[in-house]
Design a protein around this motif. Sequence first.
Motif, PDB file in Angstrom:
ATOM      1  N   LEU A   1       0.800  -1.225   0.000  1.00  0.00           N
ATOM      2  CA  LEU A   1       0.000   0.000   0.000  1.00  0.00           C
ATOM      3  C   LEU A   1       0.837   1.281   0.000  1.00  0.00           C
ATOM      4  N   ALA A   2       2.105   1.164  -0.366  1.00  0.00           N
ATOM      5  CA  ALA A   2       2.927   2.374  -0.493  1.00  0.00           C
ATOM      6  C   ALA A   2       2.286   3.327  -1.493  1.00  0.00           C
ATOM      7  N   LYS A   3       2.334   4.608  -1.193  1.00  0.00           N
ATOM      8  CA  LYS A   3       1.673   5.594  -2.059  1.00  0.00           C
ATOM      9  C   LYS A   3       2.322   5.676  -3.438  1.00  0.00           C
ATOM     10  N   GLU A   4       3.625   5.482  -3.486  1.00  0.00           N
ATOM     11  CA  GLU A   4       4.340   5.566  -4.764  1.00  0.00           C
ATOM     12  C   GLU A   4       4.603   4.165  -5.310  1.00  0.00           C
ATOM     13  N   PRO A   5       4.354   3.934  -6.585  1.00  0.00           N
ATOM     14  CA  PRO A   5       4.529   2.593  -7.164  1.00  0.00           C
ATOM     15  C   PRO A   5       5.931   2.019  -6.969  1.00  0.00           C
ATOM     16  N   GLU A   6       6.964   2.869  -7.056  1.00  0.00           N
ATOM     17  CA  GLU A   6       8.326   2.362  -6.950  1.00  0.00           C
ATOM     18  C   GLU A   6       8.660   1.862  -5.541  1.00  0.00           C
ATOM     19  N   GLU A   7       7.828   2.167  -4.561  1.00  0.00           N
ATOM     20  CA  GLU A   7       8.060   1.697  -3.195  1.00  0.00           C
ATOM     21  C   GLU A   7       7.337   0.385  -2.906  1.00  0.00           C
TER      22      GLU A   7
ATOM     23  N   GLY B   1       7.329 -18.920   8.436  1.00  0.00           N
ATOM     24  CA  GLY B   1       7.636 -18.438   9.773  1.00  0.00           C
ATOM     25  C   GLY B   1       8.776 -17.445   9.837  1.00  0.00           C
ATOM     26  N   LYS B   2       9.218 -16.951   8.674  1.00  0.00           N
ATOM     27  CA  LYS B   2      10.320 -15.990   8.649  1.00  0.00           C
ATOM     28  C   LYS B   2       9.775 -14.567   8.625  1.00  0.00           C
ATOM     29  N   LYS B   3      10.580 -13.645   9.103  1.00  0.00           N
ATOM     30  CA  LYS B   3      10.203 -12.239   9.037  1.00  0.00           C
ATOM     31  C   LYS B   3      10.448 -11.714   7.638  1.00  0.00           C
ATOM     32  N   LEU B   4       9.549 -10.838   7.224  1.00  0.00           N
ATOM     33  CA  LEU B   4       9.708 -10.237   5.902  1.00  0.00           C
ATOM     34  C   LEU B   4      10.872  -9.273   5.919  1.00  0.00           C
ATOM     35  N   GLU B   5      11.748  -9.408   4.936  1.00  0.00           N
ATOM     36  CA  GLU B   5      12.901  -8.519   4.859  1.00  0.00           C
ATOM     37  C   GLU B   5      12.447  -7.090   4.605  1.00  0.00           C
ATOM     38  N   GLN B   6      12.922  -6.184   5.429  1.00  0.00           N
ATOM     39  CA  GLN B   6      12.530  -4.785   5.317  1.00  0.00           C
ATOM     40  C   GLN B   6      13.317  -4.104   4.206  1.00  0.00           C
ATOM     41  N   GLU B   7      12.616  -3.291   3.448  1.00  0.00           N
ATOM     42  CA  GLU B   7      13.285  -2.461   2.454  1.00  0.00           C
ATOM     43  C   GLU B   7      13.881  -1.248   3.148  1.00  0.00           C
ATOM     44  N   PRO B   8      14.911  -0.633   2.584  1.00  0.00           N
ATOM     45  CA  PRO B   8      15.432   0.604   3.164  1.00  0.00           C
ATOM     46  C   PRO B   8      14.325   1.638   3.283  1.00  0.00           C
ATOM     47  N   ALA B   9      14.331   2.336   4.405  1.00  0.00           N
ATOM     48  CA  ALA B   9      13.276   3.324   4.640  1.00  0.00           C
ATOM     49  C   ALA B   9      13.311   4.407   3.575  1.00  0.00           C
ATOM     50  N   ARG B  10      12.129   4.660   3.024  1.00  0.00           N
ATOM     51  CA  ARG B  10      12.012   5.711   2.020  1.00  0.00           C
ATOM     52  C   ARG B  10      10.801   6.559   2.347  1.00  0.00           C
ATOM     53  N   LYS B  11      10.929   7.794   2.143  1.00  0.00           N
ATOM     54  CA  LYS B  11       9.836   8.697   2.456  1.00  0.00           C
ATOM     55  C   LYS B  11       8.850   8.722   1.299  1.00  0.00           C
ATOM     56  N   THR B  12       7.582   8.452   1.608  1.00  0.00           N
ATOM     57  CA  THR B  12       6.541   8.515   0.585  1.00  0.00           C
ATOM     58  C   THR B  12       6.129   9.959   0.383  1.00  0.00           C
ATOM     59  N   GLN B  13       6.310  10.466  -0.804  1.00  0.00           N
ATOM     60  CA  GLN B  13       5.907  11.826  -1.124  1.00  0.00           C
ATOM     61  C   GLN B  13       4.457  11.809  -1.592  1.00  0.00           C
ATOM     62  N   VAL B  14       3.572  12.358  -0.783  1.00  0.00           N
ATOM     63  CA  VAL B  14       2.160  12.355  -1.116  1.00  0.00           C
ATOM     64  C   VAL B  14       1.793  13.606  -1.891  1.00  0.00           C
TER      65      VAL B  14
END
Length: 543
Positions: free
Chosen positions: A244-250, A268-281
């Motif tokens: 549900l990221a606002k920007e498609p590339e995220e 049972g594994k944790k989902l690998e986190q992507e590097p934090a990126r700011k969603t520009q709305v």
Amino acid sequence: MTGSGTQLGKYRILDKLGAGGMADVYRAEDDQLGRQVALKILPPEFARDEERVRRFEKEVRAAAQLHHPHIVTLFEVGEENGIHFYAMALLPGGDLKQQIVVGINPKQALEWIKALASALDFAHRKGFVHRDIKPENILFDEEQRPLLTDLGIAKAVGSGTKMTGTGMSIGTPHYMSPEQARGKQVDGRSDLYSLGIVLYEMLTGRVPYDAEDTLAVAYSHVNDPLPQLPAALGKLQPLLDRLLAKEPEERFAGAGDLAAAIDQLLAGKKLEQEPARKTQVLKAEKAAPAGKGGGLKWAVGGALLAVLVVGGFLLLNGGMGKKPVFAGGGGAVTPASRLKAAPTKAVALARLVAQPANLSRDDAILQVAGKPKKAKISPLDRLRQQASEALAQKRLTLPEDDSAMGYFRKMLGYDGGRQEAISGLTGIARRYLDWARMALDKDKFDKCKTYLIRFDQVSEILARADRDTVGPLKKERDAISRDRVARLTVPNKTETAPTGVASLWQRAIGQHSKGTTGEVPVSSTDNSLQQEWQRAIQQHSSK
């Protein structure tokens, strides 16, 4: 007029299954092949646009080449006497909306989303974007496998919800991506966003963004924070955030990546986190070059229209005698007493046309009203909420006054809630039949009987509302009941019963399994049947 008995080419319509914004759905018989199909008939106004018809036929023929275990097969597109239709496989398992009403456990939700992701991955690689993913477009076969329907049809028909008079979007407002809402070009990542909305609804029983009109819903998709799952589902939040990221590339780069992520969670594994990126709305587009004059025309025209709109608004509201004030930033004029409330439609339009010149028109449309005003909850909406809460807490039939069944029964009294209530009751009845069958398979005969009794409670209400729907369910219930009686009372197959005992046994079975209606009531005295059998054994042993 289309109805039972109508002949469209080789298809003879049997009955109506449902209606939607894009097409009405009928059960039909293929006279040549002797099979039943789902026939979707487009609205009459569709035929008036020849270019639209050609595009539709081309897209349906292309979509018919998609063969995948989780995509509904399209058979044919045709026209008869000005009626345009297409035929597809008829699936007996209902749609996802019915499953959501009853309740879905998280593991099942993930497995279904993974299956749908595999279908989307296949379709996207073939150049198709669905554009209208929603629970009603996800159907189930007899083995409860989910299948996507209407792939590519939304664009071909072009009759999806229009968010504005500029005809900016195709799709269903509650499930459309931010780029769809803004009328931008879409790709497969838009479908992933819509699938994320569906996942949220599967897990919580409701959509994350809701408001009183389509414009307000679109605003929420673009502006509102990402929805948060209940704490108990916190492990799935990273997955939902990516979808549900606002920007498609995220979002996930493709549906295949989504399926891989779900595999991690199911393992049972944790989902690998992507590097934090700011969603520009609502990122504004660059202003038109000064020499082009486009921005100036938009700004001047908007300012003039704003004056006209607000002036008319004040006149209609008797505002000429009231002292107006200026709303900071937007340039719209409104009585001071209304500044704290959510903007009215007139003020919203005024803000729209007074947007800065460097905003695109679609971005401006979605900035018109600030935070949408929450609508008052109607009695029907309150019943919907209560039914949803009851389902989430597994209160299907008890207590009667505070159960999903009870609330759906009340909803039958509202014109706007009747079909939704029938769907909800059907889902509950179906769930009890599934549970009864599973209990029977595990030789849990008492539990099976309890579930059948619960089914009878629901089906009694459903029969008064829609006899056609409850008929097939009752046939299935009777089959389960007969199997239960037979399995509960049949002697050990490794032993051979003497002829006299076997005769008594058959007579006992006949007395209990045959009635004037040919049904086996759940209230049959199973104990007496066992006593008959024991007496027969004793009689034989004493000889």
